[in-house]
Design a protein around this motif. Structure first.
Motif, PDB file in Angstrom:
ATOM      1  N   LEU A 194     -61.499  -3.158 -40.162  1.00  0.00           N
ATOM      2  CA  LEU A 194     -62.762  -3.775 -39.749  1.00  0.00           C
ATOM      3  C   LEU A 194     -62.562  -5.191 -39.203  1.00  0.00           C
ATOM      4  O   LEU A 194     -63.481  -5.760 -38.632  1.00  0.00           O
ATOM      5  CB  LEU A 194     -63.733  -3.832 -40.934  1.00  0.00           C
ATOM      6  N   GLY A 195     -61.359  -5.742 -39.416  1.00  0.00           N
ATOM      7  CA  GLY A 195     -61.096  -7.104 -38.957  1.00  0.00           C
ATOM      8  C   GLY A 195     -60.972  -8.123 -40.065  1.00  0.00           C
ATOM      9  O   GLY A 195     -60.791  -9.310 -39.812  1.00  0.00           O
ATOM     10  N   GLY A 196     -61.079  -7.656 -41.327  1.00  0.00           N
ATOM     11  CA  GLY A 196     -60.899  -8.565 -42.443  1.00  0.00           C
ATOM     12  C   GLY A 196     -59.427  -8.743 -42.785  1.00  0.00           C
ATOM     13  O   GLY A 196     -58.550  -8.169 -42.139  1.00  0.00           O
ATOM     14  N   GLU A 197     -59.158  -9.545 -43.806  1.00  0.00           N
ATOM     15  CA  GLU A 197     -57.781  -9.819 -44.220  1.00  0.00           C
ATOM     16  C   GLU A 197     -57.667  -9.669 -45.730  1.00  0.00           C
ATOM     17  O   GLU A 197     -58.578 -10.034 -46.471  1.00  0.00           O
ATOM     18  CB  GLU A 197     -57.356 -11.236 -43.836  1.00  0.00           C
ATOM     19  N   MET A 198     -56.513  -9.166 -46.189  1.00  0.00           N
ATOM     20  CA  MET A 198     -56.234  -9.079 -47.619  1.00  0.00           C
ATOM     21  C   MET A 198     -54.792  -9.487 -47.867  1.00  0.00           C
ATOM     22  O   MET A 198     -53.899  -9.113 -47.120  1.00  0.00           O
ATOM     23  CB  MET A 198     -56.478  -7.677 -48.168  1.00  0.00           C
ATOM     24  N   TRP A 249     -54.106 -18.527 -51.148  1.00  0.00           N
ATOM     25  CA  TRP A 249     -54.005 -17.888 -49.831  1.00  0.00           C
ATOM     26  C   TRP A 249     -52.757 -18.357 -49.090  1.00  0.00           C
ATOM     27  O   TRP A 249     -52.090 -17.575 -48.399  1.00  0.00           O
ATOM     28  CB  TRP A 249     -55.253 -18.195 -49.015  1.00  0.00           C
ATOM     29  N   SER A 250     -52.408 -19.624 -49.267  1.00  0.00           N
ATOM     30  CA  SER A 250     -51.263 -20.184 -48.531  1.00  0.00           C
ATOM     31  C   SER A 250     -49.943 -19.577 -48.969  1.00  0.00           C
ATOM     32  O   SER A 250     -48.980 -19.555 -48.200  1.00  0.00           O
ATOM     33  CB  SER A 250     -51.220 -21.711 -48.702  1.00  0.00           C
ATOM     34  N   VAL A 251     -49.865 -19.074 -50.210  1.00  0.00           N
ATOM     35  CA  VAL A 251     -48.601 -18.509 -50.699  1.00  0.00           C
ATOM     36  C   VAL A 251     -48.672 -16.979 -50.821  1.00  0.00           C
ATOM     37  O   VAL A 251     -47.669 -16.341 -51.166  1.00  0.00           O
ATOM     38  CB  VAL A 251     -48.215 -19.107 -52.073  1.00  0.00           C
ATOM     39  N   ALA A 252     -49.837 -16.400 -50.553  1.00  0.00           N
ATOM     40  CA  ALA A 252     -50.018 -14.961 -50.721  1.00  0.00           C
ATOM     41  C   ALA A 252     -49.348 -14.185 -49.587  1.00  0.00           C
ATOM     42  O   ALA A 252     -49.131 -14.705 -48.492  1.00  0.00           O
ATOM     43  CB  ALA A 252     -51.508 -14.624 -50.783  1.00  0.00           C
ATOM     44  N   THR A 253     -49.034 -12.914 -49.866  1.00  0.00           N
ATOM     45  CA  THR A 253     -48.372 -12.038 -48.898  1.00  0.00           C
ATOM     46  C   THR A 253     -49.382 -11.084 -48.284  1.00  0.00           C
ATOM     47  O   THR A 253     -50.086 -10.382 -49.008  1.00  0.00           O
ATOM     48  CB  THR A 253     -47.272 -11.208 -49.590  1.00  0.00           C
ATOM     49  N   PRO A 254     -49.491 -11.041 -46.945  1.00  0.00           N
ATOM     50  CA  PRO A 254     -50.448 -10.125 -46.315  1.00  0.00           C
ATOM     51  C   PRO A 254     -50.084  -8.673 -46.585  1.00  0.00           C
ATOM     52  O   PRO A 254     -48.905  -8.313 -46.631  1.00  0.00           O
ATOM     53  CB  PRO A 254     -50.314 -10.456 -44.820  1.00  0.00           C
ATOM     54  N   PHE A 255     -51.106  -7.845 -46.765  1.00  0.00           N
ATOM     55  CA  PHE A 255     -50.859  -6.409 -46.862  1.00  0.00           C
ATOM     56  C   PHE A 255     -50.248  -5.930 -45.548  1.00  0.00           C
ATOM     57  O   PHE A 255     -50.610  -6.386 -44.465  1.00  0.00           O
ATOM     58  CB  PHE A 255     -52.168  -5.661 -47.113  1.00  0.00           C
TER      59      PHE A 255
END
Length: 326
Positions: A194-198, A249-255
Motif C-alpha cells: 500500500l506504500g507504508g513501511e515496516m 526507526w534509525s537502527v531498525a531493519t526494513p522488512f
C-alpha cells in the motif's frame, strides 16, 4: 585488583607469574601456581586478547609478557577514555532530561487537560480510528506484540488506504522475532504494497501510536492493554514519544532486507542479547523481551560464547567488553 582493566583473577595471577619468570612452560606454571593446564591456556588467551603477552622469538612459539608499564598503562588509558566518554553521555543525558522536565512542567502549568484517559479496548480502538481518519502527515507505531491478525487488518484496511492516498506516511516497528511469524509477514507485505513501511528491532519497549506528532497514545499498563490507554498532546510527552520512535526507526531493519551486522560481525539482536545477559537477565527474562523462547536464548548465547572462545558467561562478558561488543 585489575578487574577494571578486564583481567580475571586467574589471568592476573598468571600474568604475575609469567612476569616473574617468562621462560617457564605450561607444566611448570601449573606446578607453581596451582592452576590447571586448561585454566592456564584460557588465561593466556585472555592475556593475549588484552595485549599483555606477545609471541616470543623462541622457536617453540611461547608467549612473552608485556611490561606492566606498557601493557597495563595502555589498558588503564583505554578505561579512562571509556569512563570519560560515558561521563560526557551522562552529562548530555542529564541536560536533555532537565530540558524536557522544564518543558513538561511549563506546559503542565498551562494545560491541565494534556492527558485524556481512554478506558477499555473499545474506547482505544474508536479513538485510533478517528485519529487515522483525520491524519494529515504521518502515523507512527511501535508494536511489541507483532502485527494484528487478519480480521483486525481487514477492519483497518480502508482507513490505511485512505490515509496513504492522502499522502500520509505510515511507519510501523515490530520485534525482530516476528520475522518468523506468518501473520506479521503477511501484514508487512500488505502494508508495504500500500506504500507504508515496516521495520524491526530486537526489543520494542512499549506499544505506542503517534499521529502527526501532535497526539500520542500509550497504554495505561503495558502489561495489560485491556485497561485502556492515555492520549497525550503535551509538547513534553510528545517530544519523548517521538524521540523514542525516531531512535528505534534509525537502527531498525526494513522488512525485505537481510539483517545487517556491525563491524564486529554482530547483529543488533545478538548485541542486545549480550547486553541483557551482562545486565543479569535470566534466559527466560531475556526471551520475554526478545520475543523468543528460553531455549533459543540458550542456543544463541552458546553460539556467542563459542565465537568469543569463552567457557563461561562471565568470561564471555569480559571478552565481549574488551572487543568492543558491549
Amino acid at each position: 585488583m585489575l578487574d577494571l582493566l578486564g583481567l580475571s583473577s586467574l589471568s592476573e595471577r598468571l600474568y604475575q607469574a609469567v612476569l616473574a619468570d617468562p621462560a617457564r612452560s605450561v607444566a611448570e606454571l601449573a606446578r607453581d601456581t596451582g592452576m590447571t593446564d586448561q585454566e592456564i591456556r584460557s588465561a593466556l588467551d585472555e592475556l593475549a586478547d588484552l595485549a599483555l603477552v606477545k609471541p616470543s622469538s623462541r622457536a617453540d612459539g611461547a608467549l612473552w609478557p608485556v611490561s606492566p608499564a606498557v601493557g597495563l598503562s595502555a589498558l588503564l588509558a583505554a578505561a579512562e577514555d571509556e569512563a570519560a566518554a560515558r561521563q560526557r553521555k551522562i552529562e548530555a543525558t542529564r541536560a536533555t532530561i532537565a530540558a524536557l522536565a522544564a518543558q513538561h512542567e511549563e506546559h503542565r502549568l498551562h494545560r491541565a487537560d494534556a492527558v485524556v484517559r481512554l478506558d477499555g479496548l473499545d474506547s482505544v480502538r474508536s479513538r485510533l480510528e478517528e485519529l487515522a481518519a483525520n491524519a494529515v502527515t504521518e502515523c507512527l507505531s511501535l508494536n511489541p506484540g507483532g502485527a494484528d491478525r487478519p480480521d483486525a487488518r481487514a477492519a483497518s484496511a480502508r482507513l490505511n488506504e485512505q490515509a496513504l492516498r492522502r499522502g500520509v506516511s505510515i511507519k510501523a516497528i515490530c520485534r525482530e522475532s516476528f520475522r518468523n511469524d506468518a501473520d506479521t509477514l503477511a501484514h508487512a507485505r500488505w502494508l508495504t504494497d500500500l506504500g507504508g513501511e515496516m521495520r524491526t528491532v530486537p526489543i520494542v519497549p512499549i506499544p505506542l501510536v503517534i499521529v502527526d506528532r501532535t497526539v500520542a497514545i500509550v497504554p495505561v499498563d503495558p502489561a495489560e492493554p485491556r485497561r485502556g490507554a492515555l492520549e497525550l498532546d503535551g509538547p513534553g510527552p510528545l517530544a519523548v514519544a517521538a524521540a523514542l520512535f525516531d531512535q528505534l526507526w534509525s537502527v531498525a531493519t526494513p522488512f525485505g532486507s537481510s539483517v545487517p551486522t556491525d563491524g564486529q560481525g554482530l547483529t543488533l539482536a545478538e548485541r542486545t542479547l549480550l547486553e541483557l545477559a551482562a545486565a543479569g537477565h535470566t534466559d527466560e527474562a531475556a526471551g520475554r523481551k526478545l520475543g523468543v523462547s528460553a531455549r533459543t536464548v540458550k542456543r544463541q548465547m552458546a553460539d556467542l560464547m563459542a565465537r568469543l572462545g569463552a567457557e563461561s558467561r562471565f568470561q564471555a562478558g569480559a571478552r565481549a567488553a574488551h572487543r568492543g561488543w558491549l
